[in-house]
Design an enzyme around this catalytic site. Structure first.
Site, PDB file in Angstrom:
ATOM      1  N   CYS A  39       4.766  -2.396   8.428  1.00  0.00           N
ATOM      2  CA  CYS A  39       5.205  -1.071   8.868  1.00  0.00           C
ATOM      3  C   CYS A  39       4.901  -0.807  10.336  1.00  0.00           C
ATOM      4  O   CYS A  39       3.832  -1.150  10.845  1.00  0.00           O
ATOM      5  CB  CYS A  39       4.582   0.005   7.981  1.00  0.00           C
ATOM      6  SG  CYS A  39       5.198  -0.036   6.295  1.00  0.00           S
ATOM      7  N   GLU A  41      -6.852   4.220  -0.475  1.00  0.00           N
ATOM      8  CA  GLU A  41      -6.416   4.859   0.770  1.00  0.00           C
ATOM      9  C   GLU A  41      -5.890   6.255   0.470  1.00  0.00           C
ATOM     10  O   GLU A  41      -5.319   6.499  -0.594  1.00  0.00           O
ATOM     11  CB  GLU A  41      -5.285   4.058   1.420  1.00  0.00           C
ATOM     12  CG  GLU A  41      -5.747   2.923   2.264  1.00  0.00           C
ATOM     13  CD  GLU A  41      -4.603   2.275   3.032  1.00  0.00           C
ATOM     14  OE1 GLU A  41      -4.893   1.341   3.773  1.00  0.00           O
ATOM     15  OE2 GLU A  41      -3.438   2.693   2.878  1.00  0.00           O
ATOM     16  N   CYS A  93       0.608  -8.278   5.242  1.00  0.00           N
ATOM     17  CA  CYS A  93       0.262  -6.862   5.102  1.00  0.00           C
ATOM     18  C   CYS A  93      -1.200  -6.624   4.745  1.00  0.00           C
ATOM     19  O   CYS A  93      -2.003  -7.535   4.718  1.00  0.00           O
ATOM     20  CB  CYS A  93       1.224  -6.197   4.124  1.00  0.00           C
ATOM     21  SG  CYS A  93       2.871  -6.000   4.876  1.00  0.00           S
ATOM     22  N   ASP A  94      -1.500  -5.375   4.409  1.00  0.00           N
ATOM     23  CA  ASP A  94      -2.840  -4.800   4.509  1.00  0.00           C
ATOM     24  C   ASP A  94      -3.986  -5.648   3.966  1.00  0.00           C
ATOM     25  O   ASP A  94      -4.947  -5.911   4.666  1.00  0.00           O
ATOM     26  CB  ASP A  94      -2.862  -3.445   3.809  1.00  0.00           C
ATOM     27  CG  ASP A  94      -2.008  -2.421   4.525  1.00  0.00           C
ATOM     28  OD1 ASP A  94      -0.871  -2.759   4.888  1.00  0.00           O
ATOM     29  OD2 ASP A  94      -2.459  -1.285   4.716  1.00  0.00           O
ATOM     30  N   LYS A  95      -3.957  -6.043   2.721  1.00  0.00           N
ATOM     31  CA  LYS A  95      -5.084  -6.785   2.149  1.00  0.00           C
ATOM     32  C   LYS A  95      -4.814  -8.277   2.123  1.00  0.00           C
ATOM     33  O   LYS A  95      -5.735  -9.068   1.939  1.00  0.00           O
ATOM     34  CB  LYS A  95      -5.380  -6.312   0.706  1.00  0.00           C
ATOM     35  CG  LYS A  95      -5.543  -4.817   0.564  1.00  0.00           C
ATOM     36  CD  LYS A  95      -6.532  -4.234   1.549  1.00  0.00           C
ATOM     37  CE  LYS A  95      -6.380  -2.734   1.683  1.00  0.00           C
ATOM     38  NZ  LYS A  95      -5.095  -2.280   2.155  1.00  0.00           N
ATOM     39  N   ASP A 142       0.809  -1.212   0.000  1.00  0.00           N
ATOM     40  CA  ASP A 142       0.000   0.000   0.000  1.00  0.00           C
ATOM     41  C   ASP A 142       0.845   1.266   0.000  1.00  0.00           C
ATOM     42  O   ASP A 142       0.477   2.265  -0.614  1.00  0.00           O
ATOM     43  CB  ASP A 142      -0.935   0.000   1.211  1.00  0.00           C
ATOM     44  CG  ASP A 142      -2.164  -0.869   0.982  1.00  0.00           C
ATOM     45  OD1 ASP A 142      -2.090  -1.761   0.124  1.00  0.00           O
ATOM     46  OD2 ASP A 142      -3.176  -0.648   1.657  1.00  0.00           O
ATOM     47  N   SER A 176      -5.375   5.237   5.371  1.00  0.00           N
ATOM     48  CA  SER A 176      -4.366   4.333   5.910  1.00  0.00           C
ATOM     49  C   SER A 176      -4.541   4.242   7.414  1.00  0.00           C
ATOM     50  O   SER A 176      -4.999   5.183   8.067  1.00  0.00           O
ATOM     51  CB  SER A 176      -2.972   4.882   5.594  1.00  0.00           C
ATOM     52  OG  SER A 176      -1.997   4.273   6.414  1.00  0.00           O
TER      53      SER A 176
END
Length: 554
Positions: A191, A442, A119-121, A78, A468
């Protein structure tokens, strides 16, 4: 065994021959075959080390008598996709990830699955997949990145995004920004902060679908390797006991996860992902469940970006199990919920202790008396909108100001950095929802620019897109219905007065109803930004952000 469909009997001799072409022995083929979904790639810091994690998982499977069968998965970074076309593909990738794991596990009937996202997705996508498949499965993620150190301060990726605004404002030189860029992300891992990746990794533990420690043990800690080995061993126990994801991810487990979400002050993206995961588990989880839990729990952890503590600090303080132990004192944790340890939550948290009462505050002395996330309603968000209230300055919890309207993220970002946004303004960015974006991008760049320009205690930002987990300030996203579906945000005009009242859960466009009716009559949807390819198909099938932006079923 489920894998007998592809390996047992004379009729499966050709199938076994293909296994042997890859070097598998008869002994390996005869054992339970465990699919290992490795989402390693060389574009995401949270995934670049997953080969090592995967090898540890495979070692654990072998130690416990199984045969690991590794396959790959995709993932979008991202941060690297931010503020350009790539971000429109990020949320949309979640559905492809879920579909691809489903495809591999159905085409090749494994006896169990270990999924390795970070991570995110990728984490929510793989969680969606294992609940859809409902074969014995377990999650282990790559672990959080360590924070950087710059001039004696803890820094992270968001520090760099905010540094751009500081340079524009004259508070930082370009040379200093370059130094910060070199220091902010010092290790592999997701992160460093309670951003979306770490939020979802912590919530996978709270749901009971990953082993204790999964959410907080750093990527570079040897304990992460040990956790991966234990995960590989534990999948064999889940197969032996026939414990499946839907046995674990019940309505009670989702309530536990939302309680932890509120205590940690997680990313607002959890309000997209947790309902989408619940949807795959056939658990009804309305948006209002987040408000209900927010009022019953408390914000116990002040983590980056809203506070100063890191995921490593949280790990040293006792991690997610200690948070759940503390929340249990409020009666918001279902101790009888089953977990992938094979034990109930109550047994898992029995001996958990808070090691640092500043990192994990007692329920009698929380950072805030309500949870970290609030769902706002009103004429501007009839189906709801989301704000991380724990990251909003007290003076911005209520705000009334004129709308500054932008038809997309880029124009708003340029206006912020160009000094065209004034104290008191309410920035409105529309046509960035799941359908209108498409992909609900985002918006870390504009929110970080607001902070960098020193406006986060004076300016609000509203959008039908999303933010985010690194966002702080009065940033209200997921406004539903979105502009592309005729939501009121699509007819806001420059200068309209908008009322924000986070404690009252209200978001109101202060325009007379007759004027709104006139505007509605004149409104028509714009031409789609993208007319072919995956995103065009996604836009045609995606539901509202208030429903988790899942795809419509045939």
């Amino acid at each position: 065994m489920r894998s007998d469909q592809m390996k047992k009997g004379i009729e499966r001799a050709p199938h076994r021959s293909l296994f042997k072409a890859m070097g598998y022995t008869d002994e390996e083929i005869s054992r339970p075959l465990i699919g290992v979904a490795n989402s390693f790639n060389e574009i995401i810091p949270g995934h670049v080390h997953l080969r090592q994690i995967t090898e540890a998982v495979k070692a654990g499977i072998r130690m416990a008598g199984g045969t690991p069968v590794e396959f790959g998965g995709i993932g979008v970074c991202d941060g690297i996709a931010m503020n350009h076309l790539g971000m429109r593909y990020s949320l949309a990738s979640r559905e492809l990830i879920a579909d691809s794991v489903e495809l591999m596990a159905q085409a090749h009937p494994f006896d169990g699955l270990v999924v390795i996202p970070s991570c995110d997705k990728i984490t929510p996508g793989m969680l969606m997949a294992i609940l859809r498949l409902n074969i014995p499965s377990i999650v282990v993620t790559g672990g959080p990145m360590l924070t950087g150190d710059w001039h004696g301060k803890k820094v992270n990726l968001i520090s760099v995004f905010e540094g751009i605004g500081q340079v524009k404002r004259g508070d930082m030189t370009e040379k200093e920004l370059c130094e910060l860029e070199d220091r902010a992300c010092p290790t592999c891992g997701s992160c460093a902060g309670m951003f979306t990746a770490n939020s979802m990794n912590c919530l996978s533990e709270a749901l009971g679908l990953s082993l204790p420690g999964n959410g907080t043990i750093p990527a570079v800690d040897a304990a992460r390797q040990r956790l991966a080995k234990h995960t590989g061993m534990q999948i064999m126990q889940l197969i032996e006991k026939d414990i499946r994801p839907r046995d674990i991810a019940t309505a009670s487990a989702f309530k536990n996860a939302i309680a932890v979400d509120m205590a940690l002050g997680c990313s607002t993206n959890t309000v997209l992902h947790v309902p989408a995961i619940a949807h795959e588990a056939d658990v009804d989880l309305p948006l209002e469940a987040f408000n209900e839990m927010s009022t019953r729990t408390a914000h116990l952890c002040s983590l980056i970006p809203a506070g100063s503590h890191s995921l490593y600090d949280l790990n040293l303080a006792g991690g997610i199990q200690a948070v759940m132990h503390e929340l249990d004192k409020l009666g918001v944790i279902d101790r009888d919920a089953l977990t992938c340890t094979g034990e109930r939550v109550g047994q898992n948290i029995k001996d958990a202790e808070v090691q640092d009462k500043e990192v994990i505050r007692p329920v009698t002395d929380p950072y805030h008396n309500e949870g970290g996330i609030a769902i706002l309603y009103g004429n501007l968000a009839a189906d709801g909108s989301v704000v991380k209230q724990s990251a909003v300055a007290p003076e911005m919890l209520t705000h009334r100001g004129p709308a500054r309207v932008f038809e997309g993220e880029s124009d708003a970002y340029d206006a912020i950095l160009g000094g065209k946004i004034k104290p008191g303004d309410v920035i409105v960015i529309r046509y960035e929802g799941p359908k209108g974006g498409p992909g609900m991008p985002e918006m870390l760049s504009p929110t970080a620019a607001i902070v960098g320009m020193g406006l986060d205690k004076e300016v609000a930002l509203l959008t039908d897109g999303r933010f985010s987990g690194g966002t702080k300030g009065a940033a209200i996203g997921h406004i539903s219905p979105e502009a592309a579906e005729g939501g009121l945000i699509g007819i806001v005009q420059e200068g309209d007065i908008i009322d924000i009242d986070i404690p009252a859960r209200k978001l109101t466009l202060d325009v007379p109803e007759d004027e709104l009716a006139s505007r509605r009559a004149a409104w028509s949807p714009p031409e789609p930004r993208i007319k072919k390819g995956y995103l065009a198909r996604y836009a045609a099938q995606v539901t509202s952000g208030a429903r988790g932006a899942v795809l419509k079923q045939p």
